[in-house]
Design a protein around this motif. Sequence first.
Motif, mmCIF file in Angstrom:
data_model
loop_
_atom_site.group_PDB
_atom_site.id
_atom_site.type_symbol
_atom_site.label_atom_id
_atom_site.label_comp_id
_atom_site.label_asym_id
_atom_site.label_seq_id
_atom_site.Cartn_x
_atom_site.Cartn_y
_atom_site.Cartn_z
ATOM 1 N N GLU A 80 0.830 -1.206 0.000
ATOM 2 C CA GLU A 80 0.000 0.000 0.000
ATOM 3 C C GLU A 80 0.869 1.262 0.000
ATOM 4 O OE1 GLU A 80 -3.505 2.205 2.605
ATOM 5 O OE2 GLU A 80 -2.343 0.592 3.528
ATOM 6 N N LYS A 81 1.908 1.255 0.817
ATOM 7 C CA LYS A 81 2.826 2.402 0.898
ATOM 8 C C LYS A 81 3.522 2.629 -0.447
ATOM 9 C CE LYS A 81 6.898 3.965 3.431
ATOM 10 N NZ LYS A 81 7.912 3.586 4.432
ATOM 11 N N ALA A 82 3.963 1.572 -1.088
ATOM 12 C CA ALA A 82 4.651 1.690 -2.381
ATOM 13 C C ALA A 82 3.717 2.281 -3.437
ATOM 14 C CB ALA A 82 5.174 0.333 -2.830
ATOM 15 N N ILE A 83 2.445 1.882 -3.415
ATOM 16 C CA ILE A 83 1.472 2.419 -4.378
ATOM 17 C C ILE A 83 1.269 3.911 -4.143
ATOM 18 C CG2 ILE A 83 -0.940 2.363 -5.116
ATOM 19 C CD1 ILE A 83 -0.860 -0.682 -4.455
ATOM 20 N N ARG A 84 1.128 4.290 -2.879
ATOM 21 C CA ARG A 84 0.920 5.712 -2.555
ATOM 22 C C ARG A 84 2.129 6.557 -2.967
ATOM 23 N NH1 ARG A 84 -3.683 6.520 0.248
ATOM 24 N NH2 ARG A 84 -4.489 4.796 1.477
ATOM 25 N N GLN A 85 3.342 6.009 -2.834
ATOM 26 C CA GLN A 85 4.555 6.763 -3.136
ATOM 27 C C GLN A 85 4.929 6.713 -4.621
ATOM 28 O OE1 GLN A 85 7.426 5.008 -0.485
ATOM 29 N NE2 GLN A 85 6.856 6.352 1.202
#
Length: 183
Positions: A80-85
């Motif tokens: 999820e963090k990688a998608i947001r970034q």
Amino acid sequence: MSDDIDLGDIERRMQGALGSLKNEFGGLRTGRASSSLVEPIMVEAYGSMMPMTQVATVSVPEPRMISINVWDKGTLIAVEKAIRQSNLGLNPVVDGTNIRLPIPELNEERRTELTKVAQKYAEQARIAVRHVRRDGLDTIKKADGLSEDDVRAQSDQVQKLTDRYVGEIDTMLASKETEIMQI
């Protein structure tokens, strides 16, 4: 004519520039869901950076939805963090071990912006092809035992390859621009 010059190698390198452009175009959003949009995203998992495809299954169940099924619940937050970034402008929705990515409609301003990005990618590919041409022409000029006619003939072949690949890049760009601007 001497076989000192490997035109196959020159063509293979130009084909590599074309392949790189295809990958970059695959990551450009067009308002439709595509698994190629998230596949290049790198996720920090198990102490190293891994491509999305090595930690989850990516599918497209609907035209405007990407579904990511994370295999290990422990990597869910990292995905999820990688998608947001990733600067894709997508807002992940977590549902158990699944992450849904609704693809919003693109407004006219964003479409124009994406077209400019596509043009930039195409220009980088053209530059790469021209670099290959320059290297090939330098090799031809430095080759021993070639007559002026042979040098000119091989230089013409390299230029024909360059023209062909630049034409393919222009065709791909026109196609991608049409796809981006389509509502």
